[in-house]
Design an enzyme around this catalytic site. Structure first.
Site, mmCIF file in Angstrom:
data_model
loop_
_atom_site.group_PDB
_atom_site.id
_atom_site.type_symbol
_atom_site.label_atom_id
_atom_site.label_comp_id
_atom_site.label_asym_id
_atom_site.label_seq_id
_atom_site.Cartn_x
_atom_site.Cartn_y
_atom_site.Cartn_z
ATOM 1 N N GLY A 160 -1.741 5.520 -2.600
ATOM 2 C CA GLY A 160 -2.251 6.016 -3.883
ATOM 3 C C GLY A 160 -3.467 5.241 -4.354
ATOM 4 O O GLY A 160 -3.877 4.243 -3.757
ATOM 5 N N CYS A 196 15.038 -1.277 -6.761
ATOM 6 C CA CYS A 196 14.082 -1.246 -5.658
ATOM 7 C C CYS A 196 13.080 -2.396 -5.785
ATOM 8 O O CYS A 196 12.746 -3.070 -4.808
ATOM 9 C CB CYS A 196 13.358 0.094 -5.640
ATOM 10 S SG CYS A 196 12.256 0.301 -4.230
ATOM 11 N N MET A 250 0.840 -1.202 0.000
ATOM 12 C CA MET A 250 0.000 0.000 0.000
ATOM 13 C C MET A 250 0.877 1.254 0.000
ATOM 14 O O MET A 250 1.685 1.453 0.906
ATOM 15 C CB MET A 250 -0.906 0.009 1.243
ATOM 16 C CG MET A 250 -1.864 -1.181 1.324
ATOM 17 S SD MET A 250 -3.061 -1.233 -0.031
ATOM 18 C CE MET A 250 -4.106 0.167 0.395
ATOM 19 N N CYS A 286 10.661 8.125 -6.868
ATOM 20 C CA CYS A 286 9.935 8.609 -5.684
ATOM 21 C C CYS A 286 10.763 9.537 -4.794
ATOM 22 O O CYS A 286 10.213 10.382 -4.106
ATOM 23 C CB CYS A 286 9.413 7.431 -4.880
ATOM 24 S SG CYS A 286 10.713 6.357 -4.192
#
Length: 339
Positions: free
Chosen positions: A11, A93, A8, A187
């Site tokens: 968004g 990532c 989660m 991000c």
């Protein structure tokens, strides 16, 4: 009942993914992962993730991965630019954290599957491009380990982004998610990557601009400001047509520039392969950057290095980026460009 751990982010995509899985009859729990070190960011997005979890009526776990993120994603990002190369932090990532540490956490709570709001499809053996080709994220998932694929669920892979927004705006209590801004591609970059780099390395070191023969023809403001194919931000004395960055030499703080046709690349090498097929020689299409079209190629793998011969030239190929292979819409592997 099978249990799914849903990543989660706070968004719309992850929220709708959780909702769809619940409707399909799965037992679901959520996980918010703290990645880059930005308390303000996490306060906002964790509150949104909690609101979504409350709406879906599921437990939300929080996993602090800031140290892992720093070591496995952020430091390599800085080091790659410092070498004069172009990094791809999202692929690292996805492998190490989102589909690495998240799987470990799923094991701890006894979850059978993990799910995210990524736009991609899987049959448990391969990844496939999403139905919505404007949102497809398969390029960034090429480096995920093959062994985890049977445990991945992607509820949005068959859907279009516009339909997800319409669905959210039609659900009482989720309207605010439909109007939220999109998250940025990287991000942890708030403005530009050079603004971020300036906090860690000396970005602004004026240097020479060279032509391909080694002649000094202008000045630049520091090699880290440039990536292969960039055509602005440096001076070329007496130039009457656009010049593009062809090469970057970090050790000498120089950039080599030339005309567009000199950017054309027809052969390249990649290493650190992550393959979903066993073939050592094959025809495929290859993507060399996220937003570019895939081009036909012939691939030959020897000693864990893949040689790629492109059937048509590609402009602006950068060392450090990913080369990702497809068979139609099936992702069959990829690696990291080394030359």
């Amino acid at each position: 009942m099978k249990k799914v751990l849903v990543g989660m982010s706070g968004g719309i995509d992850s929220t709708i993914a959780a909702l769809l899985l619940k409707k399909q009859g799965y037992e679901i729990e959520g996980l918010y992962m703290k990645l880059h070190n930005n308390p303000e960011f996490h306060n906002l997005h964790l509150a949104r993730a909690q609101k979504a979890a409350d709406f879906v009526q599921m437990k939300l776990h929080v996993l602090d991965l800031q140290d892992s993120f720093d070591k496995d994603v952020f430091q390599p990002f800085i080091e790659t630019y410092a070498k004069g190369e172009t990094p791809n932090p999202c692929a690292l990532c996805n492998r190490n954290l989102k589909f690495g540490k998240m799987i470990e956490f799923a094991d701890k709570i006894g979850a059978d599957y993990i799910a995210t709001g990524h736009y991609i499809k899987t049959d448990g053996e391969f990844f496939y491009q999403a139905e919505d080709d404007t949102k497809d994220q398969s390029y960034f998932l090429f480096y995920v380990e093959k062994k985890v694929l049977p445990r991945l669920l992607f509820p949005l892979g068959e859907r279009k982004k516009d339909d997800i927004k319409k669905l959210a705006s039609s659900i009482v209590g989720l309207e605010s998610f439909a109007s939220q801004g999109e998250s940025s591609e990287i991000c942890f970059v708030d403005t530009t990557y050079t603004d971020l780099l300036k906090k860690y390395v000396n970005v602004d070191q004026q240097g020479d601009v060279l032509d391909r023969y080694g002649n000094i023809i202008g000045e630049h403001k520091g090699y880290m400001h440039y990536t292969i194919g960039k055509r602005k931000g440096f001076t070329v004395r007496g130039a009457h047509e656009p010049h593009y960055v062809l090469d970057i030499d970090a050790s000498k703080n120089t950039i080599v520039v030339g005309k567009k046709e000199e950017l054309a690349c027809s052969k390249l090498k990649i290493n650190n392969l992550n393959m979903f097929i066993k073939d050592k020689e094959f025809e495929a299409t290859v993507k060399l950057r996220y937003r570019t079209k895939a081009v036909k190629c012939y691939v030959s793998i020897h000693n864990s290095i893949a040689q790629i011969a492109l059937r048509e030239p590609v402009y602006g190929v950068a060392v450090g980026q990913a080369a990702v292979f497809y068979d139609n819409n099936k992702l069959i592997g990829g690696g990291w460009i080394i030359s």
